[in-house]
Scaffold this active site. Structure first.
Site, PDB file in Angstrom:
ATOM      1  N   CYS A   1       0.831  -1.214   0.000  1.00  0.00           N
ATOM      2  CA  CYS A   1       0.000   0.000   0.000  1.00  0.00           C
ATOM      3  C   CYS A   1       0.865   1.263   0.000  1.00  0.00           C
ATOM      4  O   CYS A   1       0.848   2.056   0.938  1.00  0.00           O
ATOM      5  CB  CYS A   1      -0.926  -0.025   1.216  1.00  0.00           C
ATOM      6  SG  CYS A   1      -2.232   1.213   1.121  1.00  0.00           S
ATOM      7  N   GLU A   2       1.630   1.430  -1.055  1.00  0.00           N
ATOM      8  CA  GLU A   2       2.468   2.604  -1.283  1.00  0.00           C
ATOM      9  C   GLU A   2       2.525   2.856  -2.785  1.00  0.00           C
ATOM     10  O   GLU A   2       2.727   1.919  -3.573  1.00  0.00           O
ATOM     11  CB  GLU A   2       3.906   2.376  -0.787  1.00  0.00           C
ATOM     12  CG  GLU A   2       4.053   2.159   0.702  1.00  0.00           C
ATOM     13  CD  GLU A   2       4.027   3.458   1.490  1.00  0.00           C
ATOM     14  OE1 GLU A   2       4.068   4.539   0.864  1.00  0.00           O
ATOM     15  OE2 GLU A   2       3.959   3.375   2.731  1.00  0.00           O
TER      16      GLU A   2
END
Length: 361
Positions: free
Chosen positions: A284-285
């Site tokens: 989640c980046e």
């Protein structure tokens, strides 16, 4: 050690007679466990603790590369207290720009490593007078992933002059640790120096130095010996190009997120067709992206693919971010293979965590 500290990899190198350049007590333990001779281990690093210095003396390692004068005083005191006299070199910063990424450049004047070369003669003399120390020479390392030997040649010429100056002041010098940094080919079209190019330059520049030369190759040994195997999860439509979402992520191979580094992507069973796509992982980046707008082998969900040149600074920089399992490692030798590092799952990692009593029901 930094490039690839897997015990099986180190055992291969130990059997070939290699030693190790280490920067922590943990790397020392790995080198010894792999069968490397203690006197073939060099302890580098700008942040060696007193406990690690004592650990190195106890193990009988062959050389400490001192990063500043106070470290030499601490090492001297520990060695003297143990009735030992240990070999050391002074790491100097030759103020040479390696021409590489700023985060892996180590030889410019404002980098954290070594001491300014102009201060080295007087500092070396003071260190040589300390009990418990045997000053053997100088060390330098200007950076990693060098695409030409020219910066190394410039640095080595300065080291040669320093050796002459030290001897001119009546000081003993019998070792020169010239570091590493030789680059490897990440892109198919890249041209990088061969180790023979480095060797020819070193032979020419160091002629007449009359020292034992030491080198610290890491990436050039391990880089192209390893690949990261991944599976395509989805091919997700995008505004400009589709996203190939793979199950590998920035926590498995950090270099693209850290440096914008290139790793060549290939299908394990290519069809001969190509596509232009973005390649990204599930973390989640936004930075969990391996490539943008790259022409690659056409792949579909379920296909296996590899990122090349992952043998150096791949698994060793991995993390468990997003509570993802640490990637397993497999060694291949001809038609033989073995799992040489198990997958470490989130459940295994949680076994090392504790909930305090006041949070328990």
């Amino acid at each position: 050690m930094k490039a690839n500290p897997n015990l099986a990899v180190l055992r291969v190198l130990a059997r070939q007679g290699y030693g190790a350049d280490i920067v922590s007590g943990g790397e020392m333990a790995r080198a010894l466990a792999a069968g490397m001779a203690p006197d073939s281990i060099v302890f580098s690093g700008v942040g060696k603790t007193p406990a690690e210095l004592a650990q190195g003396i106890d193990a009988g390692i062959g050389q400490f590369n001192l990063e500043h004068e106070e470290e030499g005083h601490v090492l001297s005191a520990i060695a003297q207290a143990q009735g030992q006299r240990v070999s050391a070199t002074l790491r100097v910063n030759p103020d040479v720009d390696a021409g590489t990424h700023e985060k892996i450049s180590t030889g410019k004047a404002d980098n954290k490593f070594g001491v300014p070369i102009g201060q080295a003669p007087e500092m070396y003399a003071r260190l040589a007078a300390l009990p418990g120390l045997q000053m053997r020479g100088v060390a330098c390392h200007i950076g990693s992933q060098l695409s030409t030997v020219a910066p190394l040649e410039a640095a080595y010429k300065r080291i040669g002059q320093l050796i002459a100056d030290l001897r001119g002041g009546g000081l003993s010098v019998d070792r020169a640790d010239l570091g590493g940094g030789l680059g490897v080919r990440y892109r198919p079209e890249e041209v990088v120096p061969w180790p023979t190019d480095l060797g020819e330059m070193v032979a020419r520049v160091t002629k007449g130095w009359d020292v034992e030369l030491m080198f610290e190759p890491g990436r050039v040994i391990a880089g192209n010996a390893g690949v990261l195997l991944t599976q395509v999860i989805w091919v997700k439509p995008g505004i400009t190009h589709p996203y190939v979402i793979v199950d590998a992520a920035m926590n498995d191979l950090a270099r693209p997120a850290l440096y914008g580094a290139y790793h060549h992507f290939e299908a394990v069973q290519p069809s001969g067709e190509t596509m232009t796509a973005h390649i990204a992982g599930p973390v989640c980046e936004t930075g969990d992206t391996f490539a943008m707008g790259r022409e690659i082998d056409r792949v579909e969900a379920g296909d296996l693919a590899i990122f090349r040149t992952a043998g150096a600074y791949g698994a060793t920089m991995a993390s468990t971010y997003n509570s993802r399992a640490l990637v397993p490692e497999v060694m291949v030798d001809g038609d033989r293979f073995a799992v040489v590092a198990d997958r470490i799952s989130a459940e295994m990692i949680m076994h090392a965590e504790r909930v305090p009593d006041w949070l328990k029901d």
